[in-house]
Motif scaffolding. Structure first.
Motif, mmCIF file in Angstrom:
data_model
loop_
_atom_site.group_PDB
_atom_site.id
_atom_site.type_symbol
_atom_site.label_atom_id
_atom_site.label_comp_id
_atom_site.label_asym_id
_atom_site.label_seq_id
_atom_site.Cartn_x
_atom_site.Cartn_y
_atom_site.Cartn_z
ATOM 1 N N ASP A 184 0.859 -1.188 0.000
ATOM 2 C CA ASP A 184 0.000 0.000 0.000
ATOM 3 C C ASP A 184 0.891 1.232 0.000
ATOM 4 O O ASP A 184 1.740 1.400 0.883
ATOM 5 C CB ASP A 184 -0.903 0.031 1.232
ATOM 6 N N ILE A 185 0.665 2.123 -0.972
ATOM 7 C CA ILE A 185 1.437 3.364 -1.094
ATOM 8 C C ILE A 185 0.462 4.524 -1.137
ATOM 9 O O ILE A 185 -0.477 4.530 -1.935
ATOM 10 C CB ILE A 185 2.297 3.383 -2.372
ATOM 11 N N SER A 186 0.676 5.511 -0.275
ATOM 12 C CA SER A 186 -0.111 6.746 -0.360
ATOM 13 C C SER A 186 0.846 7.915 -0.574
ATOM 14 O O SER A 186 1.956 7.933 -0.039
ATOM 15 C CB SER A 186 -0.944 6.961 0.902
ATOM 16 N N ALA A 187 0.408 8.887 -1.380
ATOM 17 C CA ALA A 187 1.271 10.012 -1.755
ATOM 18 C C ALA A 187 0.402 11.239 -1.986
ATOM 19 O O ALA A 187 -0.812 11.130 -2.205
ATOM 20 C CB ALA A 187 2.054 9.670 -3.019
ATOM 21 N N PRO A 188 1.005 12.439 -1.950
ATOM 22 C CA PRO A 188 0.228 13.641 -2.260
ATOM 23 C C PRO A 188 -0.330 13.573 -3.684
ATOM 24 O O PRO A 188 0.288 13.002 -4.583
ATOM 25 C CB PRO A 188 1.256 14.774 -2.108
ATOM 26 N N ARG A 189 -1.492 14.137 -3.875
ATOM 27 C CA ARG A 189 -2.117 14.130 -5.192
ATOM 28 C C ARG A 189 -1.246 14.832 -6.232
ATOM 29 O O ARG A 189 -1.284 14.507 -7.419
ATOM 30 C CB ARG A 189 -3.494 14.795 -5.106
ATOM 31 N N GLU A 194 -2.358 -8.034 -8.759
ATOM 32 C CA GLU A 194 -3.399 -7.068 -9.095
ATOM 33 C C GLU A 194 -2.913 -5.683 -8.693
ATOM 34 O O GLU A 194 -2.223 -5.532 -7.681
ATOM 35 C CB GLU A 194 -4.710 -7.383 -8.373
ATOM 36 N N ILE A 195 -3.291 -4.660 -9.461
ATOM 37 C CA ILE A 195 -2.881 -3.287 -9.171
ATOM 38 C C ILE A 195 -4.115 -2.390 -9.178
ATOM 39 O O ILE A 195 -4.942 -2.453 -10.099
ATOM 40 C CB ILE A 195 -1.856 -2.774 -10.206
ATOM 41 N N MET A 230 -5.906 10.733 -9.482
ATOM 42 C CA MET A 230 -4.546 11.235 -9.650
ATOM 43 C C MET A 230 -4.161 11.225 -11.134
ATOM 44 O O MET A 230 -4.554 10.323 -11.885
ATOM 45 C CB MET A 230 -3.562 10.383 -8.834
ATOM 46 N N GLU A 231 -3.401 12.227 -11.535
ATOM 47 C CA GLU A 231 -3.018 12.378 -12.939
ATOM 48 C C GLU A 231 -1.888 11.411 -13.283
ATOM 49 O O GLU A 231 -0.757 11.543 -12.815
ATOM 50 C CB GLU A 231 -2.568 13.818 -13.214
ATOM 51 N N PHE A 232 -2.205 10.414 -14.118
ATOM 52 C CA PHE A 232 -1.231 9.409 -14.519
ATOM 53 C C PHE A 232 -1.214 9.289 -16.045
ATOM 54 O O PHE A 232 -2.267 9.257 -16.700
ATOM 55 C CB PHE A 232 -1.574 8.049 -13.912
ATOM 56 N N ARG A 233 -0.011 9.195 -16.600
ATOM 57 C CA ARG A 233 0.147 8.986 -18.033
ATOM 58 C C ARG A 233 1.118 7.839 -18.266
ATOM 59 O O ARG A 233 2.231 7.837 -17.732
ATOM 60 C CB ARG A 233 0.652 10.249 -18.729
ATOM 61 N N GLY A 234 0.697 6.875 -19.068
ATOM 62 C CA GLY A 234 1.522 5.716 -19.353
ATOM 63 C C GLY A 234 0.662 4.511 -19.619
ATOM 64 O O GLY A 234 -0.541 4.616 -19.888
ATOM 65 N N THR A 235 1.264 3.338 -19.512
ATOM 66 C CA THR A 235 0.530 2.092 -19.726
ATOM 67 C C THR A 235 0.113 1.506 -18.382
ATOM 68 O O THR A 235 0.842 1.578 -17.395
ATOM 69 C CB THR A 235 1.412 1.086 -20.491
ATOM 70 N N PHE A 238 -2.228 2.073 -4.912
ATOM 71 C CA PHE A 238 -1.588 3.394 -4.960
ATOM 72 C C PHE A 238 -2.690 4.444 -4.889
ATOM 73 O O PHE A 238 -3.586 4.480 -5.747
ATOM 74 C CB PHE A 238 -0.788 3.549 -6.252
ATOM 75 N N GLN A 239 -2.651 5.275 -3.848
ATOM 76 C CA GLN A 239 -3.747 6.219 -3.654
ATOM 77 C C GLN A 239 -3.237 7.542 -3.110
ATOM 78 O O GLN A 239 -2.139 7.636 -2.562
ATOM 79 C CB GLN A 239 -4.792 5.647 -2.699
#
Length: 463
Positions: free
Chosen positions: A403-408, A420-421, A427-432, A460-461
């Motif tokens: 479990d990973i939490s991070a600033p938005r 499973e992921i 959150m703004e994510f770009r990629g595969t 990841f949240q």
């Protein structure tokens, strides 16, 4: 028809008139009697009502008296409680003063900025640090046994205390003068035979140019057949600025407060440390637990099979290892930090360092606040981390979840592989991205955050 005078004066008419008069009179009297009876009713009712009111008033007064008595009892009980609380507060004054001394000693060094709940590096996240430097030291001056020997030596600040006594408990407490006092206590079934045993033990206490040495040569065990068992305690009251080198084969060790180097070893006892400030700190036990409030300096804590619990660690190099126990650290600050256990859990509060390694063979890992490059791995447990901002982070577990939490707003590159992921869609994510693999960036990219959960899941949240 109007009757004439004769008819009116006849006996029959007079009788009729008399009867009529009596009838009318009886009606008047009856009516008057009815009115009198009806007038008397309210008077009786009023009298009865006044009696009821009086009774209620009496009952009310009785209730008031009962309430007054209860209030008086409550007030007396409250006064007794306040008095007891005041006595307890007075009894705890010395312990509270000791706690304040610990904090003042730590804060007096400008190089020390360890604050578990302060603004330095613990953030306003809802994490409960259980370490407020208010450790209750387990030693008791009145119950260490019978005092059999006491010696006092003149010393100079920065001198050394050497203690090597097999099997004894060791206690180092802080004094208020430049003198060093050594006290020997024994607890035995027979004190006379215990003193004779100590004579055979060849216990030596000597001083050389400000340094003090306490040593003993023992043949066999502390106990001896037919004479019960002897427990021995060596207590040293030292100046605040002093170095200590302590060794015992199986006893417990307490160091209350020290400004200087500390080298400590016990084969199987527990170790308890208060505030150790400014020196090189090396502490080891073969099978006991280690507890510490605040340690400042190059730090190495090692136990072969016990737990390690520390309030705050601060130093250029911090190493905390145990072969089979759990590790709990409230706050860590340093350049290089290593925390390892072969089979227990690792729990850390606020972490601030240049590089940190956290490893366990079979337990869980939890780091509440991360301000460091982090390499964390476990063979069979879960990993939970909370990032304050982007750092180079590598997380790995074979059988658990991550479990990973991070600033938005975090800017980082992400590399995730798992059974499973789950990604926070806000959150703004770009990629595969698919169920088992994530490869891309957050908010334009930055430091690398990689995680692998071979048979578990990754969450990841944002926080």
């Amino acid at each position: 028809h109007v009757p004439n005078d004769r008819a009116m004066n006849s006996p029959k008419m007079r009788m009729t008139l008399l009867l009529a008069f009596l009838f009318v009179t009886s009606l008047v009297i009856a009516k008057a009697g009815l009115n009198w009876t009806k007038d008397d009713g309210p008077a009786e009712e009023t009298f009865e009502a006044e009696e009821v009111v009086h009774e209620e008033h009496v009952k009310h007064l009785e209730r008031l008296k009962e309430n007054e008595a209860k209030l008086r009892e409550h007030a007396e009980a409250l006064a007794e409680k306040i008095a007891r609380d005041a006595e307890r507060a007075a009894a705890q004054a010395e312990e509270i003063a000791r706690e304040i001394d610990v904090r003042v000693t730590v804060d007096a060094n400008p190089e020390v900025e360890v604050e578990v709940d302060g603004e330095s590096y613990s953030y306003s996240y809802d994490y409960n640090y259980d370490y407020d430097y208010d450790y209750d030291y387990d030693y008791d001056h009145d119950h260490a046994g019978e005092l059999v020997r006491r010696e006092t030596f003149a010393t100079t600040p920065g001198s050394n205390l050497f203690v090597k006594v097999p099997g004894a408990d060791l206690q180092v407490v802080s004094g208020k003068s430049d003198e060093l006092e050594i006290s020997i206590f024994v607890d035995a079934d027979d004190l006379d035979e215990a003193r004779a045993f100590l004579d055979k033990l060849n216990l030596e206490i000597e001083s050389d140019n400000g340094d003090v040495r306490v040593s003993a040569r023992s043949s066999g065990d502390w106990g001896w057949s037919g004479h019960g068992h002897v427990d021995m305690t060596v207590r040293a009251q030292i100046p605040q600025r002093f170095n200590a080198n302590l060794s015992t084969s199986g006893g417990d060790v307490l160091v209350e407060q020290l400004q200087g180097d500390l080298k400590l070893a016990t084969s199987g006892g527990d170790i308890e440390l208060g505030a150790i400030n400014g020196g090189d700190i090396k502490v080891a036990t073969s099978g006991g637990d280690i507890e510490a409030a605040v340690l400042n300096g190059p730090i190495k804590l090692t136990t072969s099979g016990g737990d390690i619990e520390v309030g705050a660690l601060n130093g250029p190099v911090v190493m905390v290892t145990t072969s089979g126990g759990d590790i709990e650290v409230g706050a860590v600050r340093g350049d290089e930090v290593t925390v390892k256990t072969s089979g227990g859990d690792i729990e850390m509060g606020a972490l601030q360092a240049k590089a940190t390694t956290v490893k366990t063979s079979g337990g869980d890992i939890s780091v509440a606040v991360v301000n460091s490059d982090l390499d964390a791995s476990t063979t069979g447990g879960d990993i939970e981390v909370r990032l304050s901002k982007a750092w180079n982070v590598s997380l790995s577990t074979v059988g658990g979840s991550i479990d990973i939490s991070a600033p938005r707003s975090i800017s980082a590159d992400l590399r995730f592989n798992a059974g499973e992921i789950y990604m926070d869609g806000s959150m703004e994510f770009r990629g595969t991205q698919d169920e088992e693999r994530v490869d891309g960036s957050m908010n334009g990219g930055g430091p690398s955050i990689s995680a692998t959960a071979h048979h578990g899941e990754i969450n990841f949240q944002a926080h």
